[in-house]
Write a protein that holds these residues in place. Structure first.
Motif, PDB file in Angstrom:
ATOM      1  N   ASP A  66     -26.238  -8.690  -2.798  1.00 53.11           N
ATOM      2  CA  ASP A  66     -25.165  -8.859  -3.782  1.00 53.11           C
ATOM      3  C   ASP A  66     -23.883  -8.128  -3.388  1.00 53.11           C
ATOM      4  N   ASP A  67     -23.789  -7.718  -2.132  1.00 52.98           N
ATOM      5  CA  ASP A  67     -22.575  -7.060  -1.644  1.00 52.98           C
ATOM      6  C   ASP A  67     -21.689  -8.076  -0.929  1.00 52.98           C
ATOM      7  N   LEU A  68     -20.505  -8.308  -1.480  1.00 53.18           N
ATOM      8  CA  LEU A  68     -19.537  -9.234  -0.897  1.00 53.18           C
ATOM      9  C   LEU A  68     -18.499  -8.423  -0.133  1.00 53.18           C
ATOM     10  N   THR A  69     -18.185  -8.836   1.084  1.00 54.65           N
ATOM     11  CA  THR A  69     -17.192  -8.117   1.884  1.00 54.65           C
ATOM     12  C   THR A  69     -16.200  -9.109   2.467  1.00 54.65           C
ATOM     13  N   PHE A  70     -14.923  -8.761   2.326  1.00 55.23           N
ATOM     14  CA  PHE A  70     -13.833  -9.527   2.922  1.00 55.23           C
ATOM     15  C   PHE A  70     -13.098  -8.583   3.860  1.00 55.23           C
ATOM     16  N   SER A  71     -12.880  -9.007   5.086  1.00 50.99           N
ATOM     17  CA  SER A  71     -12.178  -8.136   6.027  1.00 50.99           C
ATOM     18  C   SER A  71     -11.155  -8.944   6.812  1.00 50.99           C
ATOM     19  N   GLY A  72     -10.117  -8.251   7.226  1.00 52.96           N
ATOM     20  CA  GLY A  72      -9.074  -8.904   8.002  1.00 52.96           C
ATOM     21  C   GLY A  72      -7.882  -8.002   8.179  1.00 52.96           C
ATOM     22  N   GLU A  73      -6.876  -8.533   8.838  1.00 51.97           N
ATOM     23  CA  GLU A  73      -5.668  -7.758   9.140  1.00 51.97           C
ATOM     24  C   GLU A  73      -4.848  -7.461   7.888  1.00 51.97           C
ATOM     25  N   TYR A  74      -4.654  -8.485   7.052  1.00 52.37           N
ATOM     26  CA  TYR A  74      -3.845  -8.294   5.845  1.00 52.37           C
ATOM     27  C   TYR A  74      -4.554  -8.952   4.668  1.00 52.37           C
ATOM     28  N   ILE A  75      -4.672  -8.199   3.587  1.00 53.48           N
ATOM     29  CA  ILE A  75      -5.311  -8.731   2.382  1.00 53.48           C
ATOM     30  C   ILE A  75      -4.371  -8.531   1.203  1.00 53.48           C
ATOM     31  N   ASP A  76      -4.025  -9.623   0.553  1.00 54.42           N
ATOM     32  CA  ASP A  76      -3.273  -9.551  -0.700  1.00 54.42           C
ATOM     33  C   ASP A  76      -4.305  -9.219  -1.771  1.00 54.42           C
ATOM     34  N   GLN A  77      -4.459  -7.925  -2.055  1.00 54.59           N
ATOM     35  CA  GLN A  77      -5.555  -7.451  -2.885  1.00 54.59           C
ATOM     36  C   GLN A  77      -5.619  -8.108  -4.259  1.00 54.59           C
ATOM     37  N   LYS A  78      -4.514  -8.150  -4.944  1.00 52.45           N
ATOM     38  CA  LYS A  78      -4.511  -8.694  -6.303  1.00 52.45           C
ATOM     39  C   LYS A  78      -4.862 -10.180  -6.304  1.00 52.45           C
ATOM     40  N   GLN A  79      -4.212 -10.949  -5.436  1.00 55.86           N
ATOM     41  CA  GLN A  79      -4.455 -12.392  -5.374  1.00 55.86           C
ATOM     42  C   GLN A  79      -5.906 -12.674  -4.986  1.00 55.86           C
ATOM     43  N   LEU A  80      -6.408 -11.953  -3.984  1.00 52.93           N
ATOM     44  CA  LEU A  80      -7.780 -12.174  -3.541  1.00 52.93           C
ATOM     45  C   LEU A  80      -8.772 -11.799  -4.638  1.00 52.93           C
ATOM     46  N   PHE A  81      -8.570 -10.646  -5.251  1.00 52.20           N
ATOM     47  CA  PHE A  81      -9.491 -10.196  -6.304  1.00 52.20           C
ATOM     48  C   PHE A  81      -9.567 -11.206  -7.442  1.00 52.20           C
ATOM     49  N   THR A  94     -21.403 -12.304 -11.880  1.00 54.07           N
ATOM     50  CA  THR A  94     -20.417 -11.370 -12.417  1.00 54.07           C
ATOM     51  C   THR A  94     -20.118 -10.307 -11.378  1.00 54.07           C
ATOM     52  N   LEU A  95     -18.830 -10.052 -11.152  1.00 55.58           N
ATOM     53  CA  LEU A  95     -18.453  -8.958 -10.267  1.00 55.58           C
ATOM     54  C   LEU A  95     -18.610  -7.628 -11.001  1.00 55.58           C
ATOM     55  N   LYS A  96     -19.105  -6.649 -10.302  1.00 54.52           N
ATOM     56  CA  LYS A  96     -19.168  -5.304 -10.865  1.00 54.52           C
ATOM     57  C   LYS A  96     -17.898  -4.597 -10.389  1.00 54.52           C
ATOM     58  N   THR A  97     -16.881  -4.626 -11.234  1.00 57.91           N
ATOM     59  CA  THR A  97     -15.566  -4.123 -10.822  1.00 57.91           C
ATOM     60  C   THR A  97     -15.581  -2.629 -10.517  1.00 57.91           C
ATOM     61  N   THR A  98     -16.523  -1.877 -11.090  1.00 58.82           N
ATOM     62  CA  THR A  98     -16.589  -0.442 -10.798  1.00 58.82           C
ATOM     63  C   THR A  98     -17.022  -0.184  -9.354  1.00 58.82           C
ATOM     64  N   LYS A  99     -17.615  -1.187  -8.705  1.00 62.98           N
ATOM     65  CA  LYS A  99     -18.040  -1.034  -7.312  1.00 62.98           C
ATOM     66  C   LYS A  99     -17.069  -1.697  -6.336  1.00 62.98           C
ATOM     67  N   THR A 100     -16.004  -2.292  -6.846  1.00 64.89           N
ATOM     68  CA  THR A 100     -15.029  -2.973  -5.999  1.00 64.89           C
ATOM     69  C   THR A 100     -14.132  -1.946  -5.317  1.00 64.89           C
ATOM     70  N   ARG A 101     -13.977  -2.079  -4.011  1.00 66.09           N
ATOM     71  CA  ARG A 101     -13.163  -1.152  -3.234  1.00 66.09           C
ATOM     72  C   ARG A 101     -12.233  -1.941  -2.316  1.00 66.09           C
ATOM     73  N   PHE A 102     -10.993  -1.449  -2.193  1.00 69.76           N
ATOM     74  CA  PHE A 102     -10.054  -1.961  -1.210  1.00 69.76           C
ATOM     75  C   PHE A 102      -9.790  -0.821  -0.237  1.00 69.76           C
ATOM     76  N   LEU A 103     -10.135  -1.023   1.014  1.00 69.96           N
ATOM     77  CA  LEU A 103     -10.041   0.047   2.001  1.00 69.96           C
ATOM     78  C   LEU A 103      -9.083  -0.340   3.112  1.00 69.96           C
ATOM     79  N   ASN A 104      -8.220   0.598   3.467  1.00 72.53           N
ATOM     80  CA  ASN A 104      -7.345   0.339   4.605  1.00 72.53           C
ATOM     81  C   ASN A 104      -7.917   1.024   5.841  1.00 72.53           C
ATOM     82  N   GLU A 105      -7.198   0.897   6.960  1.00 72.04           N
ATOM     83  CA  GLU A 105      -7.752   1.420   8.213  1.00 72.04           C
ATOM     84  C   GLU A 105      -7.892   2.933   8.225  1.00 72.04           C
ATOM     85  N   LYS A 106      -7.221   3.640   7.328  1.00 67.94           N
ATOM     86  CA  LYS A 106      -7.296   5.100   7.316  1.00 67.94           C
ATOM     87  C   LYS A 106      -8.510   5.625   6.555  1.00 67.94           C
TER      88      LYS A 106
END
Length: 193
Positions: A66-81, A94-106
């Motif tokens: 049940d873990d969904l992952t999207f990866s790439g160079e540029y992600i429009d976080q709001k639009q994608l979410f 149902t998405l569990k929004t408390t487990k949703t993370r947007f991570l950058n390269e840092k």
């Protein structure tokens, strides 16, 4: 579950039998051997839609259980979410929004227990490595029973779980000699008990 089996082509009566075999008290048991295959059957349409969405955004989509992952160079976080949440809901998940993370390269990135922070080499997170090294050390120096007494564990499968995680670690890092030696030592201990 009957509908899921019918959807992939089984006649109603066969679908009912398969659903009965896969369920316990009319529910899907968590962690059953059938779980991975059933989750893939149930999520097939959602996966297809999310894959097409990811392609349209030049992203890579992966799902483990049940873990969904999207990866790439540029992600429009709001639009994608918003798009993902809508598609997931349309497929009756149902998405569990408390487990949703947007991570950058840092930021440190751990997906399904694997560190992907380097971008090139998959590894086990350092904290988990320390925990497992300590566990193996205490099992081998104190003995399994004394170690479990010390930590308050009554888990009859403690050694098997430890070996299972070490095998997972070895899949991620196949050249790791520490893990290979630890597996050998714990298997020897397992045979002696």
């Amino acid at each position: 579950m009957v509908n899921a089996f019918e959807k992939i082509g089984y006649p109603k009566e066969i679908a009912r039998i398969l659903a009965t075999l896969c369920c316990l008290r009319k529910r899907l048991p968590q962690g059953a051997p059938t779980s991975p295959a059933l989750s893939n059957i149930l999520a097939y349409d959602m996966d297809r839609r999310l894959y097409l969405l990811s392609c349209s955004h030049r992203l890579t989509y992966t799902r483990y259980a049940d873990d969904l992952t999207f990866s790439g160079e540029y992600i429009d976080q709001k639009q994608l979410f918003l798009a993902v949440r809508k598609m997931v809901a349309e497929e009756d998940f149902t998405l569990k929004t408390t487990k949703t993370r947007f991570l950058n390269e840092k930021r440190r990135k751990i997906v399904t227990g694997i560190s992907i922070s380097s971008g090139h080499i998959l590894t086990i997170p350092k904290a988990k490595k320390r925990e497992m090294r300590q566990r193996v050390h205490y099992i081998l120096t104190r003995g399994l029973v004394a170690h479990q007494d010390h930590i308050g564990s009554k888990d009859p499968a403690y050694l098997k779980r430890t070996l299972g995680y070490l095998h997972f670690w070895l899949q991620v890092e196949p050249e790791n000699t520490y893990v290979i030696r630890s597996i050998q030592a714990l298997k020897k201990l397992e045979r002696q008990s």
